[in-house]
Design an enzyme around this catalytic site. Structure first.
Site, short mmCIF file in Angstrom:
data_model
loop_
_atom_site.label_atom_id
_atom_site.label_comp_id
_atom_site.label_asym_id
_atom_site.label_seq_id
_atom_site.Cartn_x
_atom_site.Cartn_y
_atom_site.Cartn_z
N ASP A 277 0.83 5.34 0.07
CA ASP A 277 -0.01 6.50 0.42
C ASP A 277 0.54 7.77 -0.20
O ASP A 277 1.59 8.26 0.22
CB ASP A 277 -0.06 6.65 1.94
CG ASP A 277 -0.93 5.59 2.58
OD1 ASP A 277 -2.10 5.49 2.20
OD2 ASP A 277 -0.42 4.85 3.45
N ASP B 30 -8.57 1.10 6.13
CA ASP B 30 -7.27 1.76 6.24
C ASP B 30 -7.25 2.70 7.43
O ASP B 30 -8.01 3.67 7.47
CB ASP B 30 -7.03 2.52 4.92
CG ASP B 30 -5.64 3.14 4.83
OD1 ASP B 30 -4.85 2.96 5.77
OD2 ASP B 30 -5.38 3.80 3.80
N MET C 186 -4.40 10.40 -1.95
CA MET C 186 -5.03 11.41 -1.10
C MET C 186 -4.66 12.77 -1.65
O MET C 186 -3.91 13.54 -1.05
CB MET C 186 -4.55 11.23 0.35
CG MET C 186 -5.20 10.04 1.04
SD MET C 186 -4.26 9.49 2.46
CE MET C 186 -3.07 8.43 1.66
N HIS D 24 0.85 -1.21 0.00
CA HIS D 24 0.00 0.00 0.00
C HIS D 24 0.88 1.25 0.00
O HIS D 24 1.76 1.41 0.84
CB HIS D 24 -0.88 -0.04 1.25
CG HIS D 24 -1.92 1.03 1.31
ND1 HIS D 24 -3.14 0.93 0.66
CD2 HIS D 24 -1.95 2.22 1.96
CE1 HIS D 24 -3.86 2.02 0.92
NE2 HIS D 24 -3.15 2.82 1.70
N MET E 13 -11.84 4.72 5.11
CA MET E 13 -10.85 5.33 6.01
C MET E 13 -11.38 5.23 7.44
O MET E 13 -12.45 5.74 7.75
CB MET E 13 -10.63 6.81 5.68
CG MET E 13 -9.76 7.12 4.47
SD MET E 13 -8.09 6.43 4.41
CE MET E 13 -7.41 6.83 6.01
N MET F 268 0.18 11.70 -0.78
CA MET F 268 -0.46 12.88 -0.15
C MET F 268 0.12 14.16 -0.76
O MET F 268 1.33 14.24 -1.01
CB MET F 268 -0.18 12.87 1.35
CG MET F 268 -0.59 11.59 2.04
SD MET F 268 -0.37 11.70 3.81
CE MET F 268 -0.66 9.98 4.28
C1 DX5 Z 1 -3.34 7.36 6.42
C2 DX5 Z 1 -2.96 6.33 5.39
C3 DX5 Z 1 -2.77 4.98 5.93
C4 DX5 Z 1 -1.72 4.86 7.01
C5 DX5 Z 1 -2.23 3.88 8.00
O1 DX5 Z 1 -3.70 8.54 5.79
O2 DX5 Z 1 -3.93 6.24 4.36
O3 DX5 Z 1 -2.54 4.03 4.91
O4 DX5 Z 1 -0.47 4.46 6.55
O5 DX5 Z 1 -1.39 3.86 9.09
P1 DX5 Z 1 -1.69 3.03 10.40
O6 DX5 Z 1 -1.86 1.60 10.00
O7 DX5 Z 1 -0.49 3.27 11.24
O8 DX5 Z 1 -2.96 3.59 11.00
ZN ZN Z 2 -3.76 4.53 2.83
#
Ligand code: DX5
Ligand code: ZN
Length: 217
Positions: free
Chosen positions: A34, A174, A67, A32, A136, A36
């Site tokens: 992420d 997630d 995101m 995965h 989320m 941002m």
């Molecule tokens: C948060 C991300 C997640 C994040 C989750 O915005 O989308 O993928 O990495 O992290 P944990 O598992 O630590 O909550």
């Molecule tokens: Zn994520």
């Protein structure tokens, strides 16, 4: 089938390739990533070059969570970089249907992500077009946050909706996934689990992944 997708957000970026190999050897199913932009969420991470580098490190599917605002402007670059799954936020897309078609037309699996306060209705009329929904269970932007409990009801609702509209739809969760939360999430109907800090902040990745799989069945 339970899918564990470690989020590299909590990995050690000085040795990213080794970190990816370690979770792959530990039984991870997807990686995965992420993305941002500092606009849609209050944090900035990485873009297509990290997807391209990750692709070199593993044969596991790359699950790219965007995101970002106006994702359609950069989706082609993520596809070129090797994304196998791409999720966009319903809140970030003016023309969600068009953006989903763009991903699907490239033979990439398409998903829609929902923030904690976004109702399930946001995906009602696109549910039969997508491969997965990302729920989320924390506010997007950072790893290591506390699981928001109302997510369980939301997953249950989505699970009931999918039976009618798209039984093959994968429900992914997630945020705040760990040994205390994974069972309730699984029982609510999710089968894909993103976990960042729970895996990468522990000494033995394989142990963490095995535990999640053991509890989610
Ligand atoms: C948060 C991300 C997640 C994040 C989750 O915005 O989308 O993928 O990495 O992290 P944990 O598992 O630590 O909550
Ligand atoms: Zn994520």
């Amino acid at each position: 089938m339970t899918i564990i997708a470690p989020s590299i957000l909590s990995a050690d970026f000085t040795i990213l390739g080794q970190e990816i190999n370690a979770v792959e050897n530990g039984g991870a199913d997807w990686i995965h990533i992420d993305v941002m932009d500092g606009q849609f969420v209050p944090n900035i991470t990485y873009g297509p070059i990290i997807v391209k580098a990750s692709k070199k490190a593993t044969n596991l599917p790359l699950d790219v969570h965007l995101m970002i605002k106006t994702p359609e402007l950069i989706i082609p670059d993520f596809i070129k970089a090797g994304a196998d799954f791409i999720s966009v936020h319903a809140e970030a897309c003016t023309h969600l249907h068009r953006t989903i078609q763009m991903i699907k037309n490239a033979n990439v699996k398409a998903g829609v992500a929902l923030n904690p306060a976004t109702p399930t209705e946001a995906v009602e009329w696109i549910m039969d077009e997508i491969d997965f929904i990302l729920v989320m269970s924390v506010n997007p932007g950072f790893g290591g946050q506390k699981f928001i409990k109302s997510s369980i009801k939301k997953i249950e609702k989505l699970a009931a909706m999918k039976e009618k509209k798209n039984p093959d739809l994968i429900i992914q969760v997630d945020g705040g996934v760990n040994e205390k939360t994974v069972q309730d999430i699984f029982n609510a109907g999710a089968t894909s689990f993103v976990a960042g800090s729970y895996i990468f902040n522990a000494p033995d990745y394989k142990k963490q992944i095995s535990l999640l799989k053991e509890l989610a069945k």
